[in-house]
Design an enzyme around this catalytic site. Structure first.
Site, PDB file in Angstrom:
ATOM      1  N   ASP A   8       8.176  -6.507 -24.330  1.00 31.98           N
ATOM      2  CA  ASP A   8       7.910  -7.276 -25.550  1.00 31.98           C
ATOM      3  C   ASP A   8       7.386  -6.290 -26.608  1.00 31.98           C
ATOM      4  O   ASP A   8       7.427  -5.069 -26.403  1.00 31.98           O
ATOM      5  CB  ASP A   8       6.936  -8.436 -25.269  1.00 31.98           C
ATOM      6  CG  ASP A   8       5.527  -7.964 -24.926  1.00 31.98           C
ATOM      7  OD1 ASP A   8       5.314  -6.735 -24.804  1.00 31.98           O
ATOM      8  OD2 ASP A   8       4.626  -8.811 -24.760  1.00 31.98           O
ATOM      9  N   CYS A  65       4.702  -4.775 -20.918  1.00 31.29           N
ATOM     10  CA  CYS A  65       4.100  -5.661 -21.923  1.00 31.29           C
ATOM     11  C   CYS A  65       2.711  -5.105 -22.212  1.00 31.29           C
ATOM     12  O   CYS A  65       2.450  -3.933 -21.948  1.00 31.29           O
ATOM     13  CB  CYS A  65       4.101  -7.124 -21.470  1.00 31.29           C
ATOM     14  SG  CYS A  65       3.031  -7.520 -20.065  1.00 31.29           S
ATOM     15  N   THR A  67      -0.287  -5.913 -20.842  1.00 27.38           N
ATOM     16  CA  THR A  67      -1.049  -5.683 -19.615  1.00 27.38           C
ATOM     17  C   THR A  67      -0.189  -5.362 -18.402  1.00 27.38           C
ATOM     18  O   THR A  67      -0.700  -4.883 -17.390  1.00 27.38           O
ATOM     19  CB  THR A  67      -1.849  -6.952 -19.254  1.00 27.38           C
ATOM     20  OG1 THR A  67      -0.892  -8.018 -19.068  1.00 27.38           O
ATOM     21  CG2 THR A  67      -2.842  -7.314 -20.343  1.00 27.38           C
ATOM     22  N   HIS A  98       6.510  -0.557   1.158  1.00 28.80           N
ATOM     23  CA  HIS A  98       6.137  -1.756   1.920  1.00 28.80           C
ATOM     24  C   HIS A  98       6.861  -3.015   1.439  1.00 28.80           C
ATOM     25  O   HIS A  98       7.202  -3.865   2.248  1.00 28.80           O
ATOM     26  CB  HIS A  98       4.625  -2.019   1.802  1.00 28.80           C
ATOM     27  CG  HIS A  98       3.794  -1.062   2.599  1.00 28.80           C
ATOM     28  ND1 HIS A  98       2.492  -1.323   2.940  1.00 28.80           N
ATOM     29  CD2 HIS A  98       4.072   0.157   3.114  1.00 28.80           C
ATOM     30  CE1 HIS A  98       1.991  -0.312   3.646  1.00 28.80           C
ATOM     31  NE2 HIS A  98       2.945   0.615   3.752  1.00 28.80           N
ATOM     32  N   ARG A 133       8.088  -4.578  10.397  1.00 27.04           N
ATOM     33  CA  ARG A 133       7.071  -5.529   9.917  1.00 27.04           C
ATOM     34  C   ARG A 133       7.231  -5.799   8.420  1.00 27.04           C
ATOM     35  O   ARG A 133       6.983  -6.910   7.940  1.00 27.04           O
ATOM     36  CB  ARG A 133       5.668  -5.040  10.254  1.00 27.04           C
ATOM     37  CG  ARG A 133       5.201  -3.812   9.504  1.00 27.04           C
ATOM     38  CD  ARG A 133       3.852  -3.342  10.033  1.00 27.04           C
ATOM     39  NE  ARG A 133       3.246  -2.291   9.221  1.00 27.04           N
ATOM     40  CZ  ARG A 133       3.627  -1.021   9.203  1.00 27.04           C
ATOM     41  NH1 ARG A 133       4.643  -0.618   9.957  1.00 27.04           N
ATOM     42  NH2 ARG A 133       3.007  -0.131   8.453  1.00 27.04           N
ATOM     43  N   HIS A 134       7.671  -4.786   7.687  1.00 23.50           N
ATOM     44  CA  HIS A 134       7.844  -4.979   6.239  1.00 23.50           C
ATOM     45  C   HIS A 134       9.061  -5.862   5.959  1.00 23.50           C
ATOM     46  O   HIS A 134       9.022  -6.718   5.077  1.00 23.50           O
ATOM     47  CB  HIS A 134       7.972  -3.626   5.545  1.00 23.50           C
ATOM     48  CG  HIS A 134       6.761  -2.773   5.686  1.00 23.50           C
ATOM     49  ND1 HIS A 134       5.491  -3.244   5.403  1.00 23.50           N
ATOM     50  CD2 HIS A 134       6.594  -1.504   6.119  1.00 23.50           C
ATOM     51  CE1 HIS A 134       4.605  -2.289   5.641  1.00 23.50           C
ATOM     52  NE2 HIS A 134       5.249  -1.220   6.079  1.00 23.50           N
TER      53      HIS A 134
HETATM   54  C1  RB5 Z   1       1.117  -9.961 -26.088  1.00 21.07           C
HETATM   55  O1  RB5 Z   1       0.083 -10.029 -27.035  1.00 21.07           O
HETATM   56  C2  RB5 Z   1       0.526  -9.913 -24.709  1.00 21.07           C
HETATM   57  O2  RB5 Z   1      -0.108 -11.094 -24.382  1.00 21.07           O
HETATM   58  C3  RB5 Z   1       1.609  -9.587 -23.701  1.00 21.07           C
HETATM   59  O3  RB5 Z   1       2.214  -8.383 -24.034  1.00 21.07           O
HETATM   60  C4  RB5 Z   1       1.163  -9.404 -22.260  1.00 21.07           C
HETATM   61  O4  RB5 Z   1       0.060  -8.572 -22.176  1.00 21.07           O
HETATM   62  C5  RB5 Z   1       1.010 -10.628 -21.479  1.00 21.07           C
HETATM   63  O5  RB5 Z   1       0.741 -10.579 -20.266  1.00 21.07           O
END
Ligand code: RB5
Length: 150
Positions: A8, A65, A67, A98, A133-134
């Site tokens: 994104d 993205c 996070t 794994h 196992r995996h």
């Molecule tokens: C966008 O602002 C942010 O929320 C997105 O990139 C991401 O981190 C969501 O998990």
């Protein structure tokens, strides 16, 4: 290796950097967007990358993205996708050996570019261990997926 990459707006700059680096290293990288840093919705790119990975059109996917969390959640809704949100190379390696992860998800707001490159390299270089196992555990993930679909 044939790889699909997507992000994104919050992952746009890291996505471009990883794409260019992987191409320079000889990988065939399909960039499925975003094509600009304008605000966009991470599930759209998770779907684009997840679908070509699940269809076997590419071997692996890379998603970015802010996070790494949201785009990973969205990608994992696509049957056949095993996406891992990763912030360091050890988890990248273990998600391959794994879990046979087929998409790595990284947060541009969390992970610096050099570390992100190490994560992607570890993810691409590590084979699945093929341990009994995996395989059993991954099959259980697929069973959960099929149950949800049925
Ligand atoms: C966008 O602002 C942010 O929320 C997105 O990139 C991401 O981190 C969501 O998990």
């Amino acid at each position: 290796m044939k790889i699909a990459i997507g992000s994104d707006h919050a992952g746009y700059h890291l996505k471009n950097r990883l794409r260019d680096l992987l191409r320079a290293e000889g990988h065939q990288v399909v960039d499925l967007g975003a094509d600009s840093p304008e605000a966009s919705d991470y599930p759209d790119y998770a779907a684009l990358v997840g679908r070509v990975v699940a269809a076997g059109e590419v071997e692996r996917g890379v998603l970015v993205c802010g996070t790494g969390a949201g785009i990973c959640m969205a990608a994992n809704k696509i049957p056949g996708v095993r996406a891992a949100a990763v912030s360091e190379p050890v988890t990248a390696r273990l998600s391959r050996s794994h879990n046979d992860a087929n998409i790595v998800c990284i947060g541009e707001r969390i992970v610096g570019p050099e570390l992100a490159i190490e994560i992607v390299r570890a993810f691409l270089e590590t084979p699945f261990s093929n341990g009994e196992r995996h395989i059993r555990r991954i099959n259980k993930i697929t069973e959960l997926e099929n149950h949800q679909m049925g």
